[in-house]
Design an enzyme around this catalytic site. Structure first.
Site, PDB file in Angstrom:
ATOM      1  N   ASP A  98      -6.186 -30.015  38.680  1.00 37.79           N
ATOM      2  CA  ASP A  98      -7.144 -30.166  37.280  1.00 37.79           C
ATOM      3  C   ASP A  98      -6.669 -31.157  36.471  1.00 37.79           C
ATOM      4  O   ASP A  98      -5.796 -30.323  35.698  1.00 37.79           O
ATOM      5  CB  ASP A  98      -7.765 -29.247  37.339  1.00 37.79           C
ATOM      6  CG  ASP A  98      -9.611 -28.963  36.993  1.00 37.79           C
ATOM      7  OD1 ASP A  98      -9.896 -29.704  36.614  1.00 37.79           O
ATOM      8  OD2 ASP A  98     -10.041 -28.027  37.582  1.00 37.79           O
ATOM      9  N   ASP A 199     -11.872 -32.469  34.118  1.00 38.33           N
ATOM     10  CA  ASP A 199     -12.742 -31.321  32.823  1.00 38.33           C
ATOM     11  C   ASP A 199     -13.312 -31.703  32.219  1.00 38.33           C
ATOM     12  O   ASP A 199     -12.728 -32.419  31.497  1.00 38.33           O
ATOM     13  CB  ASP A 199     -11.337 -30.266  33.273  1.00 38.33           C
ATOM     14  CG  ASP A 199     -12.166 -28.492  32.886  1.00 38.33           C
ATOM     15  OD1 ASP A 199     -13.177 -28.273  33.743  1.00 38.33           O
ATOM     16  OD2 ASP A 199     -11.989 -28.625  31.780  1.00 38.33           O
ATOM     17  N   GLU A 256     -16.048 -34.257  36.252  1.00 36.05           N
ATOM     18  CA  GLU A 256     -16.771 -33.414  36.007  1.00 36.05           C
ATOM     19  C   GLU A 256     -17.476 -33.813  35.730  1.00 36.05           C
ATOM     20  O   GLU A 256     -17.160 -33.546  33.972  1.00 36.05           O
ATOM     21  CB  GLU A 256     -16.312 -31.740  35.692  1.00 36.05           C
ATOM     22  CG  GLU A 256     -17.266 -31.098  35.792  1.00 36.05           C
ATOM     23  CD  GLU A 256     -17.363 -29.781  34.818  1.00 36.05           C
ATOM     24  OE1 GLU A 256     -18.078 -28.553  35.082  1.00 36.05           O
ATOM     25  OE2 GLU A 256     -15.771 -30.085  33.123  1.00 36.05           O
ATOM     26  N   HIS A 328     -16.507 -23.695  41.896  1.00 35.04           N
ATOM     27  CA  HIS A 328     -15.718 -21.757  40.965  1.00 35.04           C
ATOM     28  C   HIS A 328     -16.382 -22.045  39.800  1.00 35.04           C
ATOM     29  O   HIS A 328     -16.145 -20.855  38.831  1.00 35.04           O
ATOM     30  CB  HIS A 328     -14.085 -22.292  40.648  1.00 35.04           C
ATOM     31  CG  HIS A 328     -13.899 -23.855  39.702  1.00 35.04           C
ATOM     32  ND1 HIS A 328     -13.996 -24.608  39.746  1.00 35.04           N
ATOM     33  CD2 HIS A 328     -13.635 -23.383  38.287  1.00 35.04           C
ATOM     34  CE1 HIS A 328     -14.441 -25.562  38.886  1.00 35.04           C
ATOM     35  NE2 HIS A 328     -13.628 -24.478  37.690  1.00 35.04           N
ATOM     36  N   ASP A 329     -17.259 -22.442  39.385  1.00 35.61           N
ATOM     37  CA  ASP A 329     -17.972 -22.039  38.365  1.00 35.61           C
ATOM     38  C   ASP A 329     -19.895 -21.687  38.507  1.00 35.61           C
ATOM     39  O   ASP A 329     -20.513 -21.607  37.634  1.00 35.61           O
ATOM     40  CB  ASP A 329     -17.862 -24.172  37.240  1.00 35.61           C
ATOM     41  CG  ASP A 329     -17.044 -23.995  36.399  1.00 35.61           C
ATOM     42  OD1 ASP A 329     -16.676 -23.224  36.323  1.00 35.61           O
ATOM     43  OD2 ASP A 329     -16.521 -25.610  36.367  1.00 35.61           O
TER      44      ASP A 329
HETATM   45  C1  GLC Z   1     -14.989 -26.798  33.095  1.00 39.35           C
HETATM   46  C2  GLC Z   1     -14.327 -25.883  34.669  1.00 39.35           C
HETATM   47  C3  GLC Z   1     -14.197 -24.202  34.272  1.00 39.35           C
HETATM   48  C4  GLC Z   1     -13.889 -24.364  32.551  1.00 39.35           C
HETATM   49  C5  GLC Z   1     -14.664 -25.313  31.771  1.00 39.35           C
HETATM   50  C6  GLC Z   1     -13.588 -25.436  30.529  1.00 39.35           C
HETATM   51  O1  GLC Z   1     -16.437 -26.990  33.119  1.00 39.35           O
HETATM   52  O2  GLC Z   1     -14.667 -25.907  35.906  1.00 39.35           O
HETATM   53  O3  GLC Z   1     -14.148 -23.741  35.079  1.00 39.35           O
HETATM   54  O4  GLC Z   1     -14.448 -23.203  32.629  1.00 39.35           O
HETATM   55  O5  GLC Z   1     -14.682 -26.319  32.443  1.00 39.35           O
HETATM   56  O6  GLC Z   1     -12.241 -25.593  30.910  1.00 39.35           O
END
Ligand code: GLC
Ligand code: CA
Length: 554
Positions: A98, A199, A256, A328-329
């Site tokens: 990640d 991310d 993302e 995971h979110d």
């Molecule tokens: C992304 C991740 C999340 C995290 C955020 C800040 O959205 O998937 O889990 O809290 O970024 O890094």
């Protein structure tokens, strides 16, 4: 479209903290992942994305990195990580790490040095502003609640954090920072990684100079989105990132990306796009409200269908989306997209097939292949996730009772996806010999890997068949590269589409518990997958059973 090695792959997301604990400390770890590689190989997945396991205070579960060059001791050692990469390679699998570079941790050396000398080299790695009494530099609300500005310890300045205050934003406008990022990425790629999941990347480009926007809640703040909408020019950063790192290694990168701007999709994922792929979040964000989780509207089967098709239509043959049911979110997909009273093996398989057969790269989140469900929370004290805790307060502040606020949080909480993987019916679902860091879902006695492996009718077996179909040389070209054409689009609670390539496949799911009839445009040649034992048909008319899904070769 230029063909790439990742196009026909199936990816699997591992949340290391909750995957498998090898040493009894209650926290999943890299040796634990290594010991489960054969399980993953058997399932048929090729690419493993690991949520962060770098050194971190774990304020946001590793998305707050204090050293990009080391593994957090709770997850293992660098030697473990190297062994994981090597063991994966032996099994023709690729490891993605990640990449969290919108922000680091406030415990990172760069941040410490910025506190010591805010006007020096490392001060310029962050967004710092002079502190003014009774006034903030801007009125932006952090994603996790409250202002984005926090005092820089020991100085007369404040720093920006669009996420938690322990996640200071990195200043991408500074070329020295960017060099550090590229150096780190290449260092990892040299170790043999397959690539990265990237991310929160849309946040790296801020609208400058900073200014405030109209407030949108009674906290006097405004969502970050207002600033992001105004920001332009992220392409210069992202193409430099691609050229200096991923491209040289032919690495897979999946972004993302929320809210790219209209028309930007080819820049993001077209041939020579910034990324190999990006996630489709259309379904996941449907119904979200500016006010908070408590105000979100539910998603119906027709909404689900429309979200999937809209993403497919927008993408066409420009590139490859990465399709997910969950990550995971958020909550577990089966709990979000299927009414609670209908959530069963059959409906879970239907959802799996409808999503998996979309054009794009399928990502399975750990436990999804077992049909893992949301956690029944009985108290806010059981919630660990920082964003859930904030949303609970937002709901209370809006006037909801404690029970109502808990219900809202339970439906959306990121902890739903973060409960330990359910390996077996043994204590703690076989995840650990110690005390798990987060509560195990009590349904592990019936939903677990040991019970499903070897059971031809299990959700796990169904995922295995879906993966095998994607890899079957006869259908591979069609499933991977074929176009997607919706059919019977206006039909209520029915989701159906063709995949057309060398062959023509029809995927159809009856997204309700009552039966529903369809009349095929032509006779089918073969049933490739069915979540029921039978097909009820006369001539070209099929009576689909509740939540039945079929994949037919036409
Ligand atoms: C992304 C991740 C999340 C995290 C955020 C800040 O959205 O998937 O889990 O809290 O970024 O890094
Ligand atoms: Ca452990």
């Amino acid at each position: 479209m230029i063909k790439k090695w990742w196009h026909d792959k199936v990816a699997y997301q591992i949340y290391p903290k909750s995957f498998y604990d090898s040493n009894g400390d209650g926290i999943g770890d890299i040796p634990g992942i290594i010991s489960k590689l054969d399980y993953l190989r058997d399932l048929g997945v090729d690419i493993l994305w690991l949520s962060p396991c770098y050194r971190s205070p774990l304020a946001d579960q590793g998305y707050d990195i204090s050293d990009y060059y080391s593994i957090d001791p709770r997850f293992g050692t660098m030697a473990d990580m190297e062994r994981l990469i090597a063991e994966a390679k032996k099994r023709d699998m690729y490891i993605l790490m990640d990449l969290v570079v919108n922000h680091c941790s406030d415990e990172h050396e760069w941040f410490r040095k910025a506190c010591e000398d805010p006007d020096g080299k490392y001060g310029r790695f962050f967004y710092l502003r002079d502190k003014k009494e009774g006034e903030l530099p801007t009125n932006w609300r952090s994603y996790f609640g409250g202002t984005v500005w926090e005092d820089l310890p020991g100085t007369d300045k404040q720093y920006l954090h669009v996420f938690h205050k322990k996640q200071p934003d990195l200043n991408w406008e500074n070329p020295e920072l960017r060099e550090e990022v590229y150096k780190n990425i290449n260092w990892w790629l040299d170790k043999g990684l397959g690539g990265f999941r990237i991310d929160a990347i849309i946040n790296i480009k801020k609208a400058l100079p900073f200014r405030s926007y109209p407030t949108d809640r009674d906290d006097g703040l405004c969502s970050i989105d207002a600033m992001l909408e105004e920001a332009s020019g992220i392409g210069a950063f992202l193409s430099e990132l691609r050229d200096r790192t991923f491209k040289k290694y032919d690495a897979f990168s999946v972004g993302e990306v929320f809210h790219e701007k209209p028309g930007e999709l080819p820049d993001f994922i077209g041939d020579n796009g910034y990324f190999s792929s990006m996630f489709d979040f259309n379904e996941a964000i449907f119904g979200h409200s500016e006010k908070g989780w408590y105000d979100a509207s539910p998603i119906t089967p027709d909404d689900y269908k429309n979200c999937c098709f809209a993403a497919q239509e927008k993408t066409g043959k420009i590139g490859f989306l990465s399709n997910i049911i969950e990550n995971h979110d958020g909550p577990r997909g089966v709990s979000r997209y299927i009414p609670e009273s209908d959530c069963c093996d059959r409906s879970k398989k239907m959802l799996a097939a409808l999503n998996f057969m979309l054009r794009g790269i399928p990502f399975i989140y750990q436990g999804q292949e077992l049909g893992m469900e949301n956690l029944p929370f009985s108290s806010i004290d059981e919630v660990d996730d920082i964003s859930s805790r904030d949303e609970y307060q937002v709901a209370l502040h809006a006037g909801l009772s404690e029970a109502e606020a808990l219900r809202a949080v339970a439906a959306h909480s990121r902890d739903n996806a973060r409960t330990p993987m359910q390996w077996s019916g043994q204590a703690n679902a076989g995840f650990t010999d110690g005390t798990p860091w987060l509560k195990v879902n009590p349904n592990y006695t019936s939903i677990n890997a040991a019970a499903q492996i070897g059971d031809e009718d299990s959700v796990y077996a169904f995922y295995k068949k879906l993966i095998a179909l994607r890899k079957n040389p006869v259908y591979r070209e069609t499933v991977v590269y074929g176009t997607l054409e919706p059919i019977w689009r206006e039909r209520h609670n029915l989701m159906a589409y063709y995949r057309k390539g060398e062959r023509t496949l029809l995927v159809v799911g009856n997204f309700q518990k009552d039966t529903q009839e369809i009349t095929l445009p032509a006779p089918y040649k073969k049933v490739l997958l069915n979540n029921d034992k039978n097909i009820v048909e006369h001539d070209e008319t099929i009576t689909l059973q509740g939540y039945q899904v079929l994949i037919l070769e036409m």
